[in-house]
Design an enzyme around this catalytic site. Sequence first.
Site, PDB file in Angstrom:
ATOM      1  CG  HIS A  36     -41.774  27.318  13.880  1.00 27.73           C
ATOM      2  ND1 HIS A  36     -41.679  28.501  13.177  1.00 27.73           N
ATOM      3  CD2 HIS A  36     -40.533  27.094  14.391  1.00 27.73           C
ATOM      4  CE1 HIS A  36     -40.454  28.974  13.272  1.00 27.73           C
ATOM      5  NE2 HIS A  36     -39.733  28.139  13.994  1.00 27.73           N
ATOM      6  CB  SER A 184     -36.174  30.230   7.160  1.00 29.35           C
ATOM      7  OG  SER A 184     -35.313  30.951   8.026  1.00 29.35           O
ATOM      8  CB  SER A 185     -37.822  32.938  11.708  1.00 28.88           C
ATOM      9  OG  SER A 185     -38.501  31.847  12.292  1.00 28.88           O
TER      10      SER A 185
HETATM   11  P1  AMP Z   1     -36.220  27.938  14.896  1.00 28.73           P
HETATM   12  O1  AMP Z   1     -37.360  28.715  15.499  1.00 28.73           O
HETATM   13  O2  AMP Z   1     -35.771  28.444  13.573  1.00 28.73           O
HETATM   14  O3  AMP Z   1     -35.102  27.671  15.887  1.00 28.73           O
HETATM   15  O4  AMP Z   1     -36.814  26.517  14.564  1.00 28.73           O
HETATM   16  C1  AMP Z   1     -37.476  25.743  15.552  1.00 28.73           C
HETATM   17  C2  AMP Z   1     -37.655  24.345  15.017  1.00 28.73           C
HETATM   18  O5  AMP Z   1     -38.429  24.387  13.821  1.00 28.73           O
HETATM   19  C3  AMP Z   1     -36.322  23.687  14.646  1.00 28.73           C
HETATM   20  O6  AMP Z   1     -36.359  22.326  15.033  1.00 28.73           O
HETATM   21  C4  AMP Z   1     -36.286  23.838  13.149  1.00 28.73           C
HETATM   22  O7  AMP Z   1     -35.520  22.831  12.503  1.00 28.73           O
HETATM   23  C5  AMP Z   1     -37.750  23.696  12.801  1.00 28.73           C
HETATM   24  N1  AMP Z   1     -38.024  24.300  11.493  1.00 28.73           N
HETATM   25  C6  AMP Z   1     -37.658  25.535  11.066  1.00 28.73           C
HETATM   26  N2  AMP Z   1     -38.046  25.731   9.791  1.00 28.73           N
HETATM   27  C7  AMP Z   1     -38.644  24.586   9.386  1.00 28.73           C
HETATM   28  C8  AMP Z   1     -39.251  24.147   8.162  1.00 28.73           C
HETATM   29  N3  AMP Z   1     -39.309  24.936   7.086  1.00 28.73           N
HETATM   30  N4  AMP Z   1     -39.782  22.908   8.110  1.00 28.73           N
HETATM   31  C9  AMP Z   1     -39.724  22.082   9.212  1.00 28.73           C
HETATM   32  N5  AMP Z   1     -39.183  22.441  10.392  1.00 28.73           N
HETATM   33  C10 AMP Z   1     -38.650  23.663  10.475  1.00 28.73           C
END
Ligand code: AMP
Length: 280
Positions: A36, A184-185
């Site tokens: 993020h 990843s969260s």
């Molecule tokens: P999320 O909070 O998982 O919905 O992710 C929010 C944004 O962060 C989304 O556009 C995801 O694709 C991006 N994102 C999540 N993990 C990664 C990562 N490891 N590298 C780059 N972007 C990420």
Amino acid sequence: MKICRSISEIRALIADLKQTGSVGFVPTMGALHDGHLMLIRRARAQHDSTIVSIFVNPTQFENADDLLLYPRDEASDLAALRAAGVAGVFLPEADAIYPEGAETIVETTQLANVLHGVVRPGHFRGVATVVTKLFNIVQPDAAYFGKKDYQQLAVIRRMVHDLHLPLSIHGIDTVRDHDGVALSSRNVRLSPAQRRAAPVLHTALTEARARLMAGASIEDAADLIAEQIAAEPLARLEAVDMVDAVTFAPVSGHPEGVVGMMLSVAFGDILLIDQMEAEL
Ligand code: AMP
């Protein structure tokens, strides 16, 4: 950093910020990590102000437990965002985003229902709907998304194009841990043994890419990925898909151009996804 919990607060902040320059936007579901933060860095480099939203969107979860167990840590997220230099954070409640009686949805009718959309029915409709709402509320000049969620990025690009939304979309390369695991969260939910096994996604994708570059067919590369995942007892292959990076159509044989390899693997009830591109 301004913390906005209502739509009127965020709108007032944006109106202020737009008087002095452009606004970049990073939508998230919180439990923030360096992936993020990379999106935020890119937004900050290209815009005068950056807005981040944190909203665990109920309509994109097809499984009630997954929604309930999704990690949340507002205090540490706010500290990370403050340190990252964002101008404002939008933290809406679900009933503000989905007002009583809400019935309007946004759906990319083809893209939402292929590949990962088949194993997660309704997921991309939930994503497209909430992202449209967030774009309408924040009205940014540009928004930043990770390539890790490869199909999500394709859905959002399609929807922005189809609906003539006046902003640009930027896709950012996946940020990984030292052992190759995509940040990843959801990783915090893995047991120590599952976390030790998790690099198998990255290893399989890396080997498949090398194979493709050496002239192997798409089918052979997909088989190699499936074999590598099958060899890890804690992992269960959900899907491996090879698509054209531009059209998102499935590819076979020996295609030319950029191929996106999408991998979805379950560790117990935790679903991890990863992605890699091969330029052929
Ligand atoms: P999320 O909070 O998982 O919905 O992710 C929010 C944004 O962060 C989304 O556009 C995801 O694709 C991006 N994102 C999540 N993990 C990664 C990562 N490891 N590298 C780059 N972007 C990420």
